[in-house]
Design a protein around this motif. Structure first.
Motif, PDB file in Angstrom:
ATOM      1  N   LEU A  22       0.904  -1.130  -0.135  1.00  0.00           N
ATOM      2  CA  LEU A  22      -0.063   0.141   0.025  1.00  0.00           C
ATOM      3  C   LEU A  22       0.818   1.450  -0.095  1.00  0.00           C
ATOM      4  N   ALA A  23       1.933   1.375   0.663  1.00  0.00           N
ATOM      5  CA  ALA A  23       2.766   2.599   0.880  1.00  0.00           C
ATOM      6  C   ALA A  23       3.559   2.588  -0.650  1.00  0.00           C
ATOM      7  N   THR A  24       3.741   1.577  -1.284  1.00  0.00           N
ATOM      8  CA  THR A  24       4.478   1.680  -2.733  1.00  0.00           C
ATOM      9  C   THR A  24       3.352   2.110  -3.592  1.00  0.00           C
ATOM     10  N   LEU A  25       2.207   1.485  -3.355  1.00  0.00           N
ATOM     11  CA  LEU A  25       1.095   2.134  -4.364  1.00  0.00           C
ATOM     12  C   LEU A  25       0.951   3.641  -4.294  1.00  0.00           C
ATOM     13  N   VAL A  26       0.782   4.064  -3.051  1.00  0.00           N
ATOM     14  CA  VAL A  26       0.604   5.710  -2.650  1.00  0.00           C
ATOM     15  C   VAL A  26       1.730   6.379  -3.523  1.00  0.00           C
ATOM     16  N   LEU A  27       2.878   5.925  -3.171  1.00  0.00           N
ATOM     17  CA  LEU A  27       4.195   6.581  -3.696  1.00  0.00           C
ATOM     18  C   LEU A  27       4.251   6.568  -5.145  1.00  0.00           C
ATOM     19  N   VAL A  28       3.877   5.375  -5.742  1.00  0.00           N
ATOM     20  CA  VAL A  28       3.788   5.514  -7.442  1.00  0.00           C
ATOM     21  C   VAL A  28       2.744   6.394  -7.816  1.00  0.00           C
ATOM     22  N   LEU A  29       1.347   6.500  -7.223  1.00  0.00           N
ATOM     23  CA  LEU A  29       0.333   7.047  -7.617  1.00  0.00           C
ATOM     24  C   LEU A  29       0.656   8.759  -7.498  1.00  0.00           C
ATOM     25  N   VAL A  30       1.455   9.031  -6.302  1.00  0.00           N
ATOM     26  CA  VAL A  30       1.608  10.417  -6.105  1.00  0.00           C
ATOM     27  C   VAL A  30       2.700  10.880  -7.157  1.00  0.00           C
ATOM     28  N   LEU A  32       3.119   9.788 -10.107  1.00  0.00           N
ATOM     29  CA  LEU A  32       2.583   9.747 -11.498  1.00  0.00           C
ATOM     30  C   LEU A  32       1.728  10.965 -11.598  1.00  0.00           C
ATOM     31  N   PHE A  33       0.968  11.371 -10.760  1.00  0.00           N
ATOM     32  CA  PHE A  33       0.280  12.509 -10.709  1.00  0.00           C
ATOM     33  C   PHE A  33       0.712  13.913 -10.388  1.00  0.00           C
ATOM     34  N   ALA A  34       2.127  13.787  -9.526  1.00  0.00           N
ATOM     35  CA  ALA A  34       2.647  15.040  -9.314  1.00  0.00           C
ATOM     36  C   ALA A  34       3.486  15.700 -10.602  1.00  0.00           C
ATOM     37  N   PRO A  35       3.721  16.858 -10.431  1.00  0.00           N
ATOM     38  CA  PRO A  35       4.035  17.740 -11.890  1.00  0.00           C
ATOM     39  C   PRO A  35       5.618  16.978 -12.074  1.00  0.00           C
ATOM     40  N   GLY A  36       5.771  16.868 -13.489  1.00  0.00           N
ATOM     41  CA  GLY A  36       7.032  16.672 -14.171  1.00  0.00           C
ATOM     42  C   GLY A  36       8.446  15.967 -13.174  1.00  0.00           C
ATOM     43  N   PRO A  37       9.330  16.915 -13.098  1.00  0.00           N
ATOM     44  CA  PRO A  37      10.262  16.524 -12.379  1.00  0.00           C
ATOM     45  C   PRO A  37      10.188  15.920 -10.698  1.00  0.00           C
ATOM     46  N   VAL A  38       9.031  16.422 -10.254  1.00  0.00           N
ATOM     47  CA  VAL A  38       8.928  15.819  -8.678  1.00  0.00           C
ATOM     48  C   VAL A  38       8.433  14.466  -9.038  1.00  0.00           C
ATOM     49  N   GLY A  39       7.549  14.302  -9.727  1.00  0.00           N
ATOM     50  CA  GLY A  39       7.090  12.859 -10.007  1.00  0.00           C
ATOM     51  C   GLY A  39       8.227  11.975 -10.591  1.00  0.00           C
ATOM     52  N   ALA A  80      10.002   6.967 -15.159  1.00  0.00           N
ATOM     53  CA  ALA A  80      10.608   8.177 -14.621  1.00  0.00           C
ATOM     54  C   ALA A  80      11.359   9.111 -15.299  1.00  0.00           C
ATOM     55  N   LEU A  81      12.214   8.443 -16.288  1.00  0.00           N
ATOM     56  CA  LEU A  81      12.810   9.395 -17.247  1.00  0.00           C
ATOM     57  C   LEU A  81      11.941  10.208 -18.279  1.00  0.00           C
ATOM     58  N   ALA A  82      10.771   9.498 -18.590  1.00  0.00           N
ATOM     59  CA  ALA A  82       9.930  10.241 -19.403  1.00  0.00           C
ATOM     60  C   ALA A  82       9.212  11.526 -18.686  1.00  0.00           C
ATOM     61  N   LYS A  83       8.996  11.208 -17.490  1.00  0.00           N
ATOM     62  CA  LYS A  83       8.364  12.106 -16.598  1.00  0.00           C
ATOM     63  C   LYS A  83       9.192  13.224 -16.364  1.00  0.00           C
ATOM     64  N   LEU A  84      10.553  12.972 -16.273  1.00  0.00           N
ATOM     65  CA  LEU A  84      11.733  14.157 -15.925  1.00  0.00           C
ATOM     66  C   LEU A  84      11.708  15.004 -17.096  1.00  0.00           C
TER      67      LEU A  84
END
Length: 85
Positions: A22-30, A32-39, A80-84
């Protein structure tokens, strides 16, 4: 626990798997929905943690499991790199 084992591994073995999932799921969802570099940085941090676990457990894993883990890690790093960028 054997004398040569790390105390960290002993503590990790006692962690509730549902809580970790559950902690990993929350981290992944946060991430994915966080803006670019932060996510992207959050996903790279997760990938770094997975690499540490994979290095520790590599000798005891079956070859098929190793391949699946490497594929999943590669996908995580690619996202992760695509998000960056």
């Amino acid at each position: 626990m054997q004398r040569t084992q790390s105390p960290l591994l002993g503590r990790l073995a006692r962690v509730n798997p549902t809580t970790v999932f559950l902690a990993t799921l929350v981290l992944v969802l946060v991430a994915l929905f966080a803006p670019g570099p932060v996510g992207g940085l959050l996903l790279l941090a997760l990938a770094a943690g997975l690499v540490c676990l994979m290095v520790t457990t590599w000798p005891v894993q079956a070859p098929a499991t190793r391949v699946i883990r490497l594929v999943m890690l590669t996908l995580l790093i690619a996202v992760a790199l695509a998000k960056l960028l």
